[in-house]
Design an enzyme around this catalytic site. Sequence first.
Site, PDB file in Angstrom:
ATOM      1  N   LYS A 129       0.811  -1.212   0.000  1.00  0.00           N
ATOM      2  CA  LYS A 129       0.000   0.000   0.000  1.00  0.00           C
ATOM      3  C   LYS A 129       0.848   1.266   0.000  1.00  0.00           C
ATOM      4  O   LYS A 129       0.418   2.315  -0.492  1.00  0.00           O
ATOM      5  CB  LYS A 129      -0.953  -0.014   1.197  1.00  0.00           C
ATOM      6  CG  LYS A 129      -2.110  -1.002   1.034  1.00  0.00           C
ATOM      7  CD  LYS A 129      -3.079  -0.890   2.180  1.00  0.00           C
ATOM      8  CE  LYS A 129      -4.333  -1.697   1.915  1.00  0.00           C
ATOM      9  NZ  LYS A 129      -4.089  -3.105   1.649  1.00  0.00           N
ATOM     10  N   GLU A 157      -2.439   7.895   7.334  1.00  0.00           N
ATOM     11  CA  GLU A 157      -2.927   8.892   6.399  1.00  0.00           C
ATOM     12  C   GLU A 157      -4.091   9.662   7.004  1.00  0.00           C
ATOM     13  O   GLU A 157      -4.717   9.225   7.973  1.00  0.00           O
ATOM     14  CB  GLU A 157      -3.353   8.251   5.076  1.00  0.00           C
ATOM     15  CG  GLU A 157      -4.531   7.320   5.184  1.00  0.00           C
ATOM     16  CD  GLU A 157      -4.856   6.627   3.875  1.00  0.00           C
ATOM     17  OE1 GLU A 157      -4.014   6.651   2.973  1.00  0.00           O
ATOM     18  OE2 GLU A 157      -5.950   6.046   3.782  1.00  0.00           O
ATOM     19  N   GLU A 167      -9.829   1.259  -5.602  1.00  0.00           N
ATOM     20  CA  GLU A 167     -10.688   1.749  -4.539  1.00  0.00           C
ATOM     21  C   GLU A 167     -10.377   3.219  -4.250  1.00  0.00           C
ATOM     22  O   GLU A 167      -9.219   3.615  -4.167  1.00  0.00           O
ATOM     23  CB  GLU A 167     -10.513   0.905  -3.277  1.00  0.00           C
ATOM     24  CG  GLU A 167     -10.847  -0.567  -3.505  1.00  0.00           C
ATOM     25  CD  GLU A 167     -11.207  -1.288  -2.226  1.00  0.00           C
ATOM     26  OE1 GLU A 167     -11.111  -0.681  -1.146  1.00  0.00           O
ATOM     27  OE2 GLU A 167     -11.595  -2.463  -2.317  1.00  0.00           O
ATOM     28  N   GLU A 206      -6.409   2.127  -2.642  1.00  0.00           N
ATOM     29  CA  GLU A 206      -5.606   0.952  -2.965  1.00  0.00           C
ATOM     30  C   GLU A 206      -6.161   0.313  -4.230  1.00  0.00           C
ATOM     31  O   GLU A 206      -7.263   0.634  -4.675  1.00  0.00           O
ATOM     32  CB  GLU A 206      -5.653  -0.061  -1.818  1.00  0.00           C
ATOM     33  CG  GLU A 206      -7.050  -0.601  -1.527  1.00  0.00           C
ATOM     34  CD  GLU A 206      -7.073  -1.589  -0.382  1.00  0.00           C
ATOM     35  OE1 GLU A 206      -6.071  -2.308  -0.207  1.00  0.00           O
ATOM     36  OE2 GLU A 206      -8.083  -1.658   0.331  1.00  0.00           O
ATOM     37  N   ASN A 236      -6.988  -3.488  -5.695  1.00  0.00           N
ATOM     38  CA  ASN A 236      -7.096  -4.920  -5.435  1.00  0.00           C
ATOM     39  C   ASN A 236      -6.888  -5.664  -6.744  1.00  0.00           C
ATOM     40  O   ASN A 236      -7.691  -5.526  -7.675  1.00  0.00           O
ATOM     41  CB  ASN A 236      -8.458  -5.252  -4.828  1.00  0.00           C
ATOM     42  CG  ASN A 236      -8.610  -4.679  -3.435  1.00  0.00           C
ATOM     43  OD1 ASN A 236      -7.800  -4.953  -2.554  1.00  0.00           O
ATOM     44  ND2 ASN A 236      -9.615  -3.853  -3.239  1.00  0.00           N
ATOM     45  N   PHE A 251     -22.650  -7.881  16.964  1.00  0.00           N
ATOM     46  CA  PHE A 251     -22.093  -8.466  15.736  1.00  0.00           C
ATOM     47  C   PHE A 251     -20.976  -9.466  16.038  1.00  0.00           C
ATOM     48  O   PHE A 251     -20.027  -9.591  15.277  1.00  0.00           O
ATOM     49  CB  PHE A 251     -21.566  -7.374  14.796  1.00  0.00           C
ATOM     50  CG  PHE A 251     -22.633  -6.448  14.305  1.00  0.00           C
ATOM     51  CD1 PHE A 251     -23.380  -6.769  13.185  1.00  0.00           C
ATOM     52  CD2 PHE A 251     -22.918  -5.274  14.978  1.00  0.00           C
ATOM     53  CE1 PHE A 251     -24.380  -5.917  12.736  1.00  0.00           C
ATOM     54  CE2 PHE A 251     -23.922  -4.417  14.543  1.00  0.00           C
ATOM     55  CZ  PHE A 251     -24.647  -4.745  13.422  1.00  0.00           C
TER      56      PHE A 251
END
Length: 665
Positions: free
Chosen positions: A116, A200, A275, A292, A294, A352
């Site tokens: 990245k 970032e 993305e 990024e 993919n 969750f």
Amino acid sequence: MFKKILIANRGEIACRVIKTARRMGIKTVAVYSDADARAKHVEMADEKVRLGPPPASESYLLAEAIILACKETGAEAVHPGYGFLSERTSFAKALEEAGIAFIGPPVGAIAAMGDKIESKKLAKAAGVNVVPGFLGEIADTDEAVRIAGDIGYPVMMKASAGGGGKGMRLAYSERDVREGFEATKREGLASFGDDRVFIEKFIESPRHIEIQVLGDKHGNILYLNERECSVQRRHQKVVEEAPSPFVTPEMRRAMGEQAVALARAVGYYSAGTVELIVSGADKTGKGFYFLEMNTRLQVEHPVTEYITGLDLVEQMIRVAYGERLAFTQDQVKLEGWSVENRVYAEDPYRGFLPSTGRLARYRPPAETADVRVDDGVYEGSEISMFYDPMIAKLVTYGATRSQAIDRQVAALDSFEIDGIGHNVDFLSALMQHPRFRSGELTTGFIAEEYPEGFQGAPADAALTARLAAVAGVIATAEAARASLIDGQLAPTAFSDTATAVAEWVVALDGAEHRVVIGGEAVTVDGQAVVVDAPYRPGQRLIEATIDGEPLAIRVVRQRSSWRFTTRGASHTLRVLAPRVAELSHHMIEKVPPDLSRFLLCPMPGLVTAINVAAGDKVEAGQPLAVVEAMKMENILRAEKTGTVKTVAAKPGESLAVDAVILEFE
């Protein structure tokens, strides 16, 4: 064309690839671990090869074993799916050296985009917008604090090799950085074998939008429109749609052209995704930044397939074989709207938390031209602690966004899953949420709209009346059956449910409703309701029509009560004869035991740290223990001030849900 390919993956994506290969006349080879010996993808493939024990590191991540399987079966190519080895340069190189085609991008592109930090440098050089941040290596926590301060809070800490929501921490202060930096490093090392972290700027009101690209080995690279993936939880996508309700044609073109420029800069071919993080507050259409790339097929690729009419797996296979793309950028379609929901084995009513176990009942909605179910399980399958908790992907299509969403709600109501916790109710609630339907989305949508957790979608008065009516109908049917079996009632009283007469008191959501069934007439609190709810005793899914509107209800009998699940919530309905209902008010209520003195394990998981000892005094918010589940660290904190009496668990111990970790005085 290839005669035989091997799918180096499992679950729904392996099944997905097999379907396209079968349609193309290509034989398939499945690989599996011991945990997946009877899995759906293994049953679907033409051949199967065992890799090893359940842990991925001993099975699906063994490149040598997969290459050996190719040689043993004569597979000419490998489709990696997503995850596992799909973005490992060493795997792609090893296949190339073995003379086996890799159904994916070139090794150089995987290497360039897999890091990245380096990918952001490449993107900047290619003229792609990038988020302000620090792209060098960070030595320690103190340096991370200094860098975060220079950038300006809030900042996002990310594992350099991360993905899928793992290895990411949002920091609003120095304390957050000091607490989260080392955890981010550990997650990166555990999940990706790389503990480097970069920092970032966190974009306010962010939307997550991605561009699907597709290229061939002859230099043709196209973009296939965008997908909106802003509805996320813990940086893991939950809902995806195509196109985005936010993107204008001008934005789409600008994003697409930058994505193609980046792909061209690394000599890209096959399917890939660029993305972008987009500022929802920027109405100029220029506030988008590279996140990024993919270098693989995305989980959410079906929504792009719906609006473009393309089969992306087929395109990947054809590109790998050396064919040219059979269409140009101008021929890429954008027709209608598609929405995808990820059905996970997690319990939204318990924060969750991951859920593992056997699918005692699994009945997905029926597939049509507008409803698609991508899954890798069947009734009786086990959701294992070793792999991703996804059960299925539900994808719907419509001429408009509203139509695609409405079809999601209807299909979710028809999903039958028992044996494990699942998020179907939550997904249905999302689909009905006014803010989601308006398209005003950010990546903070779930956290902002459900700050206290999920308790089910609220039911309005109209839905409540409909549920009470259906409860009266099925209670009448059950009573008719009971009268015929044991003779407790006059044999003609309920001999035919179409002409049965009965009166019930239905307690629902804190209120009581009087339901009268008289022949074909049904009244709820004196209001006539037209009900068509075919039901036979023991039935688990009722496909009803109430006042002309369809409503699917999942039904479970609980002694004198029923549990109805529909439209994003479960409702307990107590259905009693009027006199019994009157007497029930005098019953003593059973009080549940007080467990507030205990810290219970909220999910099946591995204890990685115990932060306190017996006798320690703790403050609200203080970390008590860390439990790892599905490769994610979960920090358990004190809810209030107290003193630890005993510690029952220790690091390295595997605990079941609700196991006692420690007790307070």
